[in-house]
Write a protein that holds these residues in place. Structure first.
Motif, PDB file in Angstrom:
ATOM      1  N   GLN A 461      10.924   8.404  -5.413  1.00  0.00           N
ATOM      2  CA  GLN A 461      12.143   9.742  -5.279  1.00  0.00           C
ATOM      3  C   GLN A 461      11.263  10.343  -3.848  1.00  0.00           C
ATOM      4  O   GLN A 461      12.067  11.127  -4.065  1.00  0.00           O
ATOM      5  CB  GLN A 461      11.525  10.639  -7.185  1.00  0.00           C
ATOM      6  N   GLY A 462       9.792  10.795  -3.855  1.00  0.00           N
ATOM      7  CA  GLY A 462       9.977  11.253  -2.781  1.00  0.00           C
ATOM      8  C   GLY A 462      10.003  11.078  -1.475  1.00  0.00           C
ATOM      9  O   GLY A 462      10.928  11.685  -0.969  1.00  0.00           O
ATOM     10  N   ARG A 475      22.505  10.701   0.867  1.00  0.00           N
ATOM     11  CA  ARG A 475      21.883  10.115   0.381  1.00  0.00           C
ATOM     12  C   ARG A 475      20.815   9.195   0.019  1.00  0.00           C
ATOM     13  O   ARG A 475      20.496   8.769   1.141  1.00  0.00           O
ATOM     14  CB  ARG A 475      22.570   8.348   0.043  1.00  0.00           C
ATOM     15  N   GLY A 476      19.484   9.124  -0.708  1.00  0.00           N
ATOM     16  CA  GLY A 476      18.546   8.861  -0.159  1.00  0.00           C
ATOM     17  C   GLY A 476      18.005   7.439  -0.276  1.00  0.00           C
ATOM     18  O   GLY A 476      19.308   6.772  -0.234  1.00  0.00           O
ATOM     19  N   PRO A 477      17.773   7.146   0.726  1.00  0.00           N
ATOM     20  CA  PRO A 477      17.674   5.381   1.023  1.00  0.00           C
ATOM     21  C   PRO A 477      17.260   4.129   0.238  1.00  0.00           C
ATOM     22  O   PRO A 477      18.655   3.901   0.315  1.00  0.00           O
ATOM     23  CB  PRO A 477      16.505   5.188   2.486  1.00  0.00           C
ATOM     24  N   LEU A 478      16.876   5.019  -0.816  1.00  0.00           N
ATOM     25  CA  LEU A 478      16.236   3.657  -1.843  1.00  0.00           C
ATOM     26  C   LEU A 478      17.638   4.023  -2.880  1.00  0.00           C
ATOM     27  O   LEU A 478      17.812   3.219  -3.285  1.00  0.00           O
ATOM     28  CB  LEU A 478      14.886   3.878  -2.307  1.00  0.00           C
ATOM     29  N   ALA A 479      17.767   5.270  -3.101  1.00  0.00           N
ATOM     30  CA  ALA A 479      19.185   4.974  -3.846  1.00  0.00           C
ATOM     31  C   ALA A 479      20.108   4.598  -3.247  1.00  0.00           C
ATOM     32  O   ALA A 479      20.931   3.827  -4.161  1.00  0.00           O
ATOM     33  CB  ALA A 479      18.826   6.336  -4.592  1.00  0.00           C
ATOM     34  N   TRP A 480      20.494   4.566  -2.090  1.00  0.00           N
ATOM     35  CA  TRP A 480      21.623   3.892  -1.697  1.00  0.00           C
ATOM     36  C   TRP A 480      21.678   2.187  -1.565  1.00  0.00           C
ATOM     37  O   TRP A 480      22.019   1.660  -2.116  1.00  0.00           O
ATOM     38  CB  TRP A 480      21.582   3.903  -0.266  1.00  0.00           C
ATOM     39  N   LYS A 520      15.143  -2.401  -9.045  1.00  0.00           N
ATOM     40  CA  LYS A 520      16.070  -1.450  -8.825  1.00  0.00           C
ATOM     41  C   LYS A 520      14.753  -0.267  -8.619  1.00  0.00           C
ATOM     42  O   LYS A 520      13.371  -0.416  -9.071  1.00  0.00           O
ATOM     43  CB  LYS A 520      16.519  -0.059  -9.749  1.00  0.00           C
ATOM     44  N   PHE A 521      14.634   0.497  -7.422  1.00  0.00           N
ATOM     45  CA  PHE A 521      13.947   2.088  -6.944  1.00  0.00           C
ATOM     46  C   PHE A 521      13.664   2.787  -8.150  1.00  0.00           C
ATOM     47  O   PHE A 521      13.108   3.066  -8.280  1.00  0.00           O
ATOM     48  CB  PHE A 521      14.136   2.574  -5.361  1.00  0.00           C
ATOM     49  N   HIS A 522      15.403   2.999  -8.361  1.00  0.00           N
ATOM     50  CA  HIS A 522      15.078   4.076  -8.999  1.00  0.00           C
ATOM     51  C   HIS A 522      15.340   3.670 -10.945  1.00  0.00           C
ATOM     52  O   HIS A 522      16.676   3.184 -10.996  1.00  0.00           O
ATOM     53  CB  HIS A 522      15.689   4.874  -8.979  1.00  0.00           C
ATOM     54  N   ALA A 523      14.982   4.073 -11.489  1.00  0.00           N
ATOM     55  CA  ALA A 523      15.483   2.686 -13.301  1.00  0.00           C
ATOM     56  C   ALA A 523      16.771   3.641 -13.087  1.00  0.00           C
ATOM     57  O   ALA A 523      17.067   4.896 -13.665  1.00  0.00           O
ATOM     58  CB  ALA A 523      13.982   3.417 -14.226  1.00  0.00           C
TER      59      ALA A 523
END
Length: 523
Positions: A461-462, A475-480, A520-523
């Motif tokens: 998230q950071g 968009r954040g790279p990991l959300a992308w 995923k990186f974000h649940a």
């Protein structure tokens, strides 16, 4: 821990753009601010300029007159460095020089109380190194603001090896109280933003070096398809090539010449020539009186194909989520598309590949997976192969980039151009480079962010917050990566590595783990 009490005095050392911005934010948040600079006249000018900014905010009804008057009254010129003695927090915003910063903090230790927090606004110097020679190194922390401070939301709160966790938390909470979006980071080269952002410039420079398109066209693709506010070349011109090249060199050297951060010969030549961008009147583009912005390349209008189909493997995920968005765009714009199961034989497609694909007039059209269209055509035994690039939002994008296999016929290619134009896209033809523009850039940004998380520099998230709030990524790279599919990102990187034979495109271990687990990186 909690944020500093508003009754606490904040001292700012340095009254340049960064120091004045920090002072403006702190005073508006309710703190008495002691501003110090070796040039007393610079402090007086900074305070006067900040008062003018407050008045503009009043004029725009974003601040009351009473609040502006009170905030201005809280701005005080420190009477020498000793004048910051009562501060609970001292933020340094002076020249980026390790020895100069060490000397300042050593002097401050003899002036401020033992419970005073010392913060450095350094953008590139090790917080650990700055603190190393202090009597109490545990109270020094990085508090990296972004320019212009009043407008940019991000603060990187950087902990060196000796930084007390409670000190970092106090600065984090204080940043929130000042209306900022802080993120915790470990003191490593480039911290979060200056590290994770390197591929945005590096991949653009590689595309230019390989003659994928001219700079203005690549910029347009990154803006109008990728959703970035500025393309890499106009952004480097704005930053200044001397500054951007220096940061890249610094990160490259700090990571012991890791090929992932290799500087560009193209940018080195610009620096050598003195073509530094806007500030020198010339960079990738010309500036000043009479200069005109070069136009991006777009394909000439082509006829809409008579027949279009879409095939996808039953139960497929990843790429199909992206191509389904393209399908939705086609359908919304009145393009009739026949739906088929992948591999289902029909007269308009001969492709052997079981991947989501569009077909028209004999052309097989795929989302890029990091292979060139030429290689994919050879693998598929289907000469009329065209690949298209990633877009941040296919429903809103105004441009799309495509590349045709060297084997592709002119008729098949024209049909693909006509298809995307019928859906309202300006179509840009890139030379057949691996991964095209947006996809390879996003894959590398996600890979670098994943590596930062894997190495404990920051949280997922950071990383995303830092890139959205610090450099305005759409968009954040990991959300992308989650949206495109972690497996797809890993595949693109693997294919890029195979195409170039370079360690530059190695896949982050954390990305591999996510790929293997399906997480995923974000649940």
């Amino acid at each position: 821990m909690a944020a500093l009490d508003k009754a606490s005095i904040v001292a700012v050392i340095g009254s340049g753009a960064m120091g004045a911005g920090i002072a403006q934010v702190a005073a508006a948040a309710g703190h008495t601010v002691k501003l110090y600079d070796t040039r007393a006249e610079a402090v007086q000018k900074a305070i006067a300029d900040i008062a003018k900014v407050y008045q503009k905010l009043v004029d725009k009804e974003r601040m009351t007159a009473a609040d502006a008057q009170a905030a201005t009254a809280r701005l005080q010129a420190a009477d020498g460095l000793a004048g910051v003695a009562g501060a609970a927090l001292v933020v340094e915003a002076i020249v980026e020089n390790l020895d100069v910063k060490r000397s300042l903090f050593a002097d401050l230790e003899g002036i401020v109380g033992d419970d005073c927090i010392l913060a450095t606004n350094t953008s590139s110097i090790s917080v650990t190194a700055i603190a190393a020679k202090l009597r109490r190194p545990q109270r020094l922390v990085g508090m990296h603001f972004f320019n212009p401070v009043p407008l940019m939301a991000l603060v990187e709160v950087i902990s060196g090896l000796a930084t007390d966790a409670a000190v970092a938390e106090t600065v984090y909470d204080t940043s929130i109280a000042w209306g900022k979006n802080p993120v915790h980071a470990k003191s490593t080269p480039g911290f979060i933003v200056n590290r994770v952002a390197r591929p945005y410039y590096a991949e653009g420079l590689r595309l230019l070096n390989e003659q994928a398109a001219d700079a203005a066209t690549i910029d347009a693709v990154m803006r109008e398809a990728g959703g970035f506010r500025m393309g890499p070349f106009e952004l480097m011109d704005l930053i200044g090539h001397d500054v951007n090249y220096s940061v890249t060199q610094s990160v490259f050297n700090a990571y012991y010449n890791d090929p992932r951060f290799t500087p560009s010969v193209i940018q080195q030549e610009l620096v050598n020539a003195g073509f530094l961008g806007r500030k020198s009147g010339r960079g990738f583009f010309a500036y000043g009186d009479g200069a005109s912005a070069p136009a991006a390349q777009s394909e000439a209008a082509q006829a809409k194909p008579e027949y279009v189909s879409y095939s996808v493997e039953p139960g497929a995920s990843g790429a199909s989520a992206v191509t389904d968005a393209v399908l939705a765009r086609f359908q919304e714009r009145g393009v009739a598309v026949t739906l088929r199961k992948s591999g289902e034989a029909h007269a308009h497609a001969q492709s052997q590949e079981h991947a989501p694909a569009f077909h028209c007039n004999g052309a097989a059209i795929y989302l890029t997976d990091g292979r060139t269209a030429t290689e994919r055509a050879a693998d598929n035994k289907h000469p009329d192969t065209v690949v298209f690039d990633l877009a941040q939002d296919y429903g809103k994008a105004t441009r799309i980039a495509i590349a045709a296999a060297d084997q592709c016929s002119a008729a098949a290619y024209s049909a693909v151009v006509g298809l995307f134009q019928a859906a309202g896209f300006a179509v840009t033809k890139l030379d057949d480079v691996p991964g095209l523009a947006v996809m390879r850039t996003v894959a590398m940004l996600a890979n670098e962010a994943a590596d930062a998380v894997n190495q404990g520099v920051c949280s997922a998230q950071g990383a995303d917050t830092a890139m959205q709030k610090g450099v305005n990524y759409p968009r954040g790279p990991l959300a992308w990566a989650d949206a495109v599919g972690v497996e797809r990102i890993a595949t693109v990187l693997t294919n890029l590595a195979a195409a170039y034979g370079e360690d530059r495109y190695r896949v982050s271990p954390l990305l591999r783990r996510k790929q293997a687990s399906g997480a995923k990186f974000h649940a």
